[in-house]
Design a protein around this motif. Structure first.
Motif, PDB file in Angstrom:
ATOM      1  N   LEU A   1      20.857  15.634  -7.884  1.00 38.18           N
ATOM      2  CA  LEU A   1      20.511  16.341  -6.827  1.00 38.18           C
ATOM      3  C   LEU A   1      20.441  15.119  -5.584  1.00 38.18           C
ATOM      4  CD1 LEU A   1      17.219  18.018  -7.653  1.00 38.18           C
ATOM      5  CD2 LEU A   1      19.581  19.195  -7.599  1.00 38.18           C
ATOM      6  N   THR A   2      20.814  15.504  -4.343  1.00 40.85           N
ATOM      7  CA  THR A   2      20.699  14.580  -3.073  1.00 40.85           C
ATOM      8  C   THR A   2      19.287  14.469  -2.631  1.00 40.85           C
ATOM      9  OG1 THR A   2      20.868  16.352  -1.392  1.00 40.85           O
ATOM     10  CG2 THR A   2      22.734  15.595  -2.561  1.00 40.85           C
ATOM     11  N   VAL A   3      19.061  13.403  -2.121  1.00 36.22           N
ATOM     12  CA  VAL A   3      17.897  13.149  -1.570  1.00 36.22           C
ATOM     13  C   VAL A   3      17.264  14.208  -0.746  1.00 36.22           C
ATOM     14  CG1 VAL A   3      18.234  11.817   0.446  1.00 36.22           C
ATOM     15  CG2 VAL A   3      16.189  11.384  -0.799  1.00 36.22           C
ATOM     16  N   ASP A   4      18.024  14.802  -0.052  1.00 36.16           N
ATOM     17  CA  ASP A   4      17.533  16.135   0.588  1.00 36.16           C
ATOM     18  C   ASP A   4      16.667  17.313  -0.053  1.00 36.16           C
ATOM     19  OD1 ASP A   4      18.291  14.880   3.189  1.00 36.16           O
ATOM     20  OD2 ASP A   4      20.306  15.582   3.004  1.00 36.16           O
ATOM     21  N   VAL A   5      17.776  17.649  -1.215  1.00 36.14           N
ATOM     22  CA  VAL A   5      17.270  18.583  -2.196  1.00 36.14           C
ATOM     23  C   VAL A   5      15.974  18.029  -2.907  1.00 36.14           C
ATOM     24  CG1 VAL A   5      17.862  20.075  -4.247  1.00 36.14           C
ATOM     25  CG2 VAL A   5      19.566  19.565  -2.420  1.00 36.14           C
ATOM     26  N   ALA A   6      16.076  17.084  -3.479  1.00 32.66           N
ATOM     27  CA  ALA A   6      14.591  16.491  -4.266  1.00 32.66           C
ATOM     28  C   ALA A   6      13.485  16.461  -3.540  1.00 32.66           C
ATOM     29  CB  ALA A   6      15.022  15.007  -4.777  1.00 32.66           C
TER      30      ALA A   6
ATOM     31  N   VAL B   1      10.791  10.060  -0.302  1.00 32.99           N
ATOM     32  CA  VAL B   1      11.534   9.954  -1.515  1.00 32.99           C
ATOM     33  C   VAL B   1      12.342   8.894  -1.567  1.00 32.99           C
ATOM     34  CG1 VAL B   1      13.177  11.050  -2.837  1.00 32.99           C
ATOM     35  CG2 VAL B   1      11.429  12.358  -1.767  1.00 32.99           C
ATOM     36  N   TYR B   2      13.146   8.178  -0.609  1.00 32.45           N
ATOM     37  CA  TYR B   2      13.878   6.976  -0.594  1.00 32.45           C
ATOM     38  C   TYR B   2      12.996   5.813  -0.784  1.00 32.45           C
ATOM     39  CZ  TYR B   2      18.377   8.370   1.077  1.00 32.45           C
ATOM     40  OH  TYR B   2      19.908   8.799   1.250  1.00 32.45           O
ATOM     41  N   HIS B   3      11.723   5.710  -0.100  1.00 35.87           N
ATOM     42  CA  HIS B   3      10.839   4.559  -0.474  1.00 35.87           C
ATOM     43  C   HIS B   3      10.408   4.484  -1.874  1.00 35.87           C
ATOM     44  CE1 HIS B   3       7.928   1.603   0.882  1.00 35.87           C
ATOM     45  NE2 HIS B   3       7.116   2.304   0.552  1.00 35.87           N
TER      46      HIS B   3
END
Length: 111
Positions: free
Chosen positions: A57-62, A73-75
């Protein structure tokens, strides 16, 4: 001579036979069905897992599935157990993300 009770296969093929069952026959068939239910479910899930590869999954979906911001989520990506690095990109294992969410249902981590 006692009439022969229909089998589970008979009932699956002809559900109308259920009306002719005596209560004790229904109980015996139900006991057979309950005995088979768990192993059949386990077998079905194993087969599905073999055919259903994990989705990245991309970060947006996750973030959406977690109910958190993309920034959060990125952090925290380095510490999340479902993070997958693909070259310089970050993706998230759908299967491990769902397990992570399930393990923390109702806000209480489970072991």
């Amino acid at each position: 001579m006692k009439p022969v009770a229909p089998t589970l296969a008979d009932l699956a093929a002809h559900p109308e036979l259920m009306n002719a069952l005596a209560p004790e026959q229904a109980g015996e068939l139900l006991a057979q069905l309950v005995t088979l239910q768990a192993p059949l479910l386990a077998r079905a899930l194993i087969a599905r897992g073999a055919r259903d590869p994990d989705e990245l999954l991309t970060v947006d979906v996750a973030a959406q599935r977690l109910g958190l911001s993309v920034g959060w989520v990125y952090h925290h990506a380095k510490t999340l157990p479902f993070t997958v690095h693909v070259g310089r990109q970050v993706r998230f294992s759908a299967r491990r993300l769902e397990a992570y969410i399930a393990a923390r249902a109702n806000g209480r981590p489970t072991s």
